[in-house]
Enzyme design. Structure first.
Site, short mmCIF file in Angstrom:
data_model
loop_
_atom_site.label_atom_id
_atom_site.label_comp_id
_atom_site.label_asym_id
_atom_site.label_seq_id
_atom_site.Cartn_x
_atom_site.Cartn_y
_atom_site.Cartn_z
N ASP A 167 37.35 67.08 24.99
CA ASP A 167 37.51 68.24 24.10
C ASP A 167 36.88 68.02 22.73
O ASP A 167 35.97 68.74 22.33
CB ASP A 167 39.00 68.57 23.92
CG ASP A 167 39.50 69.48 25.02
OD1 ASP A 167 38.75 69.68 25.98
OD2 ASP A 167 40.63 69.96 24.91
N VAL B 73 50.61 69.83 26.38
CA VAL B 73 49.86 69.32 25.23
C VAL B 73 48.37 69.50 25.45
O VAL B 73 47.63 69.92 24.55
CB VAL B 73 50.20 67.83 24.98
CG1 VAL B 73 49.29 67.24 23.91
CG2 VAL B 73 51.65 67.68 24.58
N ALA B 74 47.92 69.21 26.67
CA ALA B 74 46.49 69.32 26.98
C ALA B 74 46.02 70.77 26.96
O ALA B 74 44.88 71.06 26.62
CB ALA B 74 46.21 68.70 28.34
N GLU C 67 44.95 71.87 20.16
CA GLU C 67 45.49 71.53 18.84
C GLU C 67 44.39 71.29 17.82
O GLU C 67 44.55 71.54 16.63
CB GLU C 67 46.37 70.26 18.91
CG GLU C 67 47.49 70.31 19.92
CD GLU C 67 47.08 69.64 21.24
OE1 GLU C 67 45.86 69.52 21.49
OE2 GLU C 67 47.96 69.27 22.02
N ASN D 254 41.87 65.38 27.94
CA ASN D 254 41.97 66.27 26.78
C ASN D 254 41.38 65.64 25.53
O ASN D 254 40.69 66.30 24.74
CB ASN D 254 43.44 66.63 26.53
CG ASN D 254 43.59 67.81 25.59
OD1 ASN D 254 42.91 68.81 25.74
ND2 ASN D 254 44.46 67.66 24.61
N ASP E 121 19.63 94.00 -6.33
CA ASP E 121 18.90 94.23 -7.58
C ASP E 121 17.41 94.04 -7.32
O ASP E 121 17.03 93.32 -6.39
CB ASP E 121 19.34 93.23 -8.66
CG ASP E 121 20.66 93.62 -9.29
OD1 ASP E 121 20.93 94.82 -9.39
OD2 ASP E 121 21.42 92.70 -9.67
N ILE F 10 47.00 73.25 25.07
CA ILE F 10 46.91 73.86 23.73
C ILE F 10 45.79 73.16 22.95
O ILE F 10 45.84 71.94 22.77
CB ILE F 10 48.24 73.72 22.97
CG1 ILE F 10 49.36 74.40 23.76
CG2 ILE F 10 48.13 74.32 21.58
CD1 ILE F 10 50.73 74.08 23.27
#
Length: 858
Positions: free
Chosen positions: A698, A286-287, A291, A694, A333, A289
């Protein structure tokens, strides 16, 4: 109601409206309360509960929850209250992550909703006998609305007046060809929508002519409202970068699961408790990835487009944010974009004589100005800038606008279009009629019977001074023609010329210099003649010689292959048509360049769509052009495009920095656990500690990185390639290096604590170093230049995120109850000092790398 089968006056009466005065403001307010806003029911955003539930759809999070539940059952079986701590803490951390995810998603949604409001459609209505421009969503049944070429029709309406009106109804009927409309036509009840020539419908666009209508239906009661539910079922599309990151997440998931399987196998082989090593493996997966990366990237996009909006650049399509940072060619233009669009009439030419505009000009010049005035739709304050200049000049020399309109009432009009470059009006004069034509001299001269070489010379002379030059002509008719079209523009009598000055914008020269330094080529595209265009292009620094200019006629003679071969040498295109714009864009794209193209007219829509970044004018642009664009310039300013490119580059930089930060720190966690198991067959971090690292290190610093200011030298770099990957320029190597560095420092801390005190002390030191290094690393990621140059406190969000993260680490380290829950221990002071010294090493390492890299690039 079958509005199309009734006479238009009957429709007006049934709606209790007035074709001459329109609705009163009071009545309009009442009807708005009764019928509601004129908009389709949008797809409803998910409520907070559903958003919260969606945070748990990730496979790894579900596995972690499953592991926590298993841990609960084991705790129940063991009857030891201490065993409940780990699953409770894991679930609390998971729920905290989910809550943070909901907050991020809600912020991103609010930001995008605010941007949609900025690009709202407007329309011209008649209220209390006065023309007013209002937001389209405030239009009500019974309103009298004026429409013209380029307008996006905002409600269903029965036509009251039409003048060469053509409407493109593909969005409703599927027919790609424009439909000619007629207010007076009789249409039977059972006529299909595609053949109701006396009606116009919401969602369609005017491609030619003008019209006046009474609104019969708004919002969900319109024809397009009947199919609105189909529109609402469409999912929001991701940008190309978001799709890449989505695929990256899946790849990292597979990699993390594989590494965790190895760690789990080693743990079982070394007789570590199955549940303990299982929880560590899952927590690491889990940590490992990121997320939160997709949500953080969305927020970076949202914050970026908000910053652009403050600088008058309104993003309509999110992928344009990515593309802007890569723009290598800007096709702009001239009028209003490179120049101020503040037209001032300075000279007139009649009877072989040029005169400065003043009250003492000859009678023939005053007469010509009077003719030009009649051939205008603008007033002193609103309308086409060229026409506004004519109206103001006429008033300045004493010509009464109202008196002219009363003496010579308009009975017909052939609207201006970019192919003819002419506009004509028909007026009643005594018992006869007069056609007045104004427009580009080259086009008008071909239709006149009395143009002399002196007129051509004087036109060239005026143009060489950078003036916009308009020619004026007329002819008399005995009878009003049955069909009013451009065929009336033949056998004209030439009257004279009007010269107007439109000075360059003050900031445009600096913006063009910035473009050159950034490797961006600027191309001027204009409807003006080549002499005027070349003079202004030289003045502002786009070209240095006349050989870099070309006319639309010369362009038409070139084959597509010849244009591709010459495209890099041509910097000014004069007297071009919208079709020419399309060719120019495609020729640059064939050279693998990323092209930004500006446009304002209905016929510019194809070029705006084909361009990598279509930029519509916010002030002078038609609704059709705006809806075909990716970006709307609220101030019509070239410098706004350059600022948008800067912001696009900044957003791309910040996303790369965030990816490098998140993946680098996550790799550090993976390497730490993997190498520790291989070297010592022991875990330097427990599952709860991993998850806390995490969560704390993060998300907050990563969000702070997303709002980092642009680098000072951001416009001194060349545009990135069209096909450049987000991981280009060695980003993967940097991520792996940083992961190894964090892992090495964490393992040193673990070894010192374990060998000097005990295993729990080693895990405590590993926790301090791994979590703290990631906070310091966020500072390293702020800039490609030295932190000492950028300043430690210049990003207040980073300062706040760092303080919050350090406080949270300190709380679980030193609050007795919490430190026990996370299996952390109190140590002698010197071990905290050692941990801090190890944690700050990445700052010195990254500073050294930056110094060496920047020295090499000097």
């Amino acid at each position: 109601m079958i509005w199309h089968a009734k006479k238009n006056i009957e429709v007006v009466n049934e709606l209790n409206s007035d074709a001459v005065k329109g609705l009163s403001e009071n009545e309009a307010t009442k009807r708005l309360e009764k019928y509601g806003f004129n908009k389709l029911n949008a797809k409803k955003n998910k409520n907070l509960f559903l958003k919260f539930i969606n945070q748990f759809k990730d496979v790894m999070v579900l596995i972690l929850i499953g592991a926590a539940i298993i841990s609960f059952f084991i705790a129940i079986k063991s009857k030891d209250s201490v065993d409940y701590i780990e699953p409770i803490v894991i679930l609390v951390i998971v729920f905290m992550n989910a809550t943070l995810g909901v907050i991020q998603e809600a912020k991103a949604e609010k930001a995008m909703e605010a941007l949609q409001k900025m690009s709202a459609t407007h329309c011209l209505v008649l209220r209390d006998g006065k023309k007013l421009e209002i937001e389209a969503e405030k239009v009500v049944p019974g309103d009298i609305v004026f429409i013209e070429a380029g307008d996006y029709i905002s409600a269903d309406g029965r036509l009251l007046e039409t003048n060469a009106l053509k409407v493109e109804e593909a969005s409703l009927t599927g027919e790609s060809f424009p439909v000619e409309k007629s207010a007076q036509s009789f249409v039977p009840e059972n006529t299909p929508i595609s053949e109701r020539v006396n009606m116009v419908y919401s969602g369609c666009s005017v491609v030619n002519g003008t019209g006046k209508m009474v609104v019969v239906a708004t919002g969900m009661n319109t024809e397009i409202g009947n199919v609105a539910t189909l529109l609402n079922e469409q999912d929001t599309t991701l940008t190309p970068l978001q799709k890449k990151l989505d695929n990256l997440g899946k790849f990292l998931g597979v990699m993390a699961v594989s590494i965790c399987a190895i760690i789990f196998s080693i743990g079982l082989f070394e007789n570590i408790k199955p549940l303990e090593i299982f929880m560590i493996s899952i927590s690491l997966a889990v940590a490992a990835i990121p997320e939160g990366l997709p949500a953080i990237v969305t927020i970076i996009f949202a914050i970026g487009v908000q910053r652009m909006a403050k600088r008058n650049a309104i993003i309509r399509k999110l992928p344009a944010v990515e593309t802007l940072g890569s723009a290598s060619v800007i096709c702009s233009d001239k009028t209003g974009t490179l120049t101020q669009n503040k037209m001032t009439l300075v000279e007139v030419f009649t009877k072989n004589k040029i005169e400065k505009l003043n009250n003492s000009i000859q009678t023939s010049s005053k007469e010509m100005l009077g003719y030009a005035l009649l051939c205008c739709n603008a007033n002193e304050n609103m309308g086409d800038p060229t026409e506004v200049a004519i109206v103001r000049a006429a008033k300045e020399i004493g010509i009464s606008i109202e008196e002219k309109k009363t003496l010579y009432p308009r009975v017909g009009e052939v609207p201006f279009d970019s192919d003819r470059k002419l506009m004509s009006t028909i007026h009643k004069r005594n018992e006869k009629y007069i056609v007045i034509v104004k427009g580009a001299f080259e086009h008008l001269a071909k239709k006149c019977i009395n143009v002399t070489s002196i007129a051509e010379e004087k036109c060239l002379e005026m143009s060489n001074q950078g003036n916009r030059v308009l020619a004026v002509a007329y002819k008399e008719l005995d009878h009003l023609p049955f069909v009013i079209n451009s065929r009336l523009e033949e056998d004209l009598t030439f009257i004279g010329l009007l010269a107007m000055i439109d000075p360059p914008r003050k900031e445009v020269i600096n913006s063009l210099k910035e473009c050159k330094e950034a490797g961006i080529q600027t191309v001027m595209i204009t409807g003006d003649n080549i002499v005027t265009a070349t003079a202004i292009a030289k003045n502002i620094g786009i070209i240095t010689n006349d050989n870099q200019s070309i006319t639309g006629i010369e362009l038409a003679k070139l084959t597509d292959k010849e244009l591709e071969n010459r495209i890099r040498r041509i910097k000014v295109y004069a007297r071009v048509t919208p079709k020419d714009k399309l060719r120019i864009v495609k020729a640059w794209q064939k050279q693998n360049e990323i092209v930004a193209m500006t446009g304002d007219g209905v016929n510019d829509a194809p070029a705006l769509k084909v361009a990598d970044i279509g930029c519509a004018m916010g002030k002078t642009g038609t609704e059709v052009a705006k809806r075909a664009s990716d970006l709307i310039l609220a101030d019509d300013d070239f410098s706004t495009i350059v600022e948008s490119v800067k912001e696009g580059r900044c957003i791309y930089d910040n996303i790369r920095k965030t990816i490098e930060f998140l993946l680098g720190t996550n790799m550090g966690e993976i390497f730490t656990m993997l190498f520790a198991m291989l070297l010592w067959k022991e875990t330097p971090l427990l599952s709860m500690q991993l998850l806390w690292v995490n969560l704390v290190t993060d998300t907050l610093p990563a969000l702070a990185l997303g709002v980092e200011k642009k680098e000072e030298d951001i416009m001194k770099k060349k545009p990135k390639s069209k096909d450049e990957d987000i991981f280009a320029n060695g980003l993967i190597i940097k991520i792996v290096f940083q992961g190894l560095m964090f892992s090495f420092l964490t393992l040193i801390a673990f070894s010192i604590g374990k060998n000097s005190i005990n295993l729990q002390a080693g895990q405590t030191m590993a926790f301090i170093v791994l979590s703290s290094t990631q906070i310091f690393q966020a500072y390293n990621m702020r800039s490609y230049h030295s932190l000492f140059k950028v300043g430690f406190f210049s990003n207040k969000y980073m300062v706040g995120a760092s303080i919050a993260s350090l406080l949270l680490i300190a709380i679980i380290l030193f609050v007795p109850g919490l430190s026990n829950i996370f299996s952390l221990t109190i140590m002698p002071v010197k071990y905290y000092i050692i941990s801090f010294c190890l944690a700050i090493i990445p700052v010195f390492v990254m500073e050294t790398i930056k110094y060496m890299r920047n020295k090499k690039n000097c």
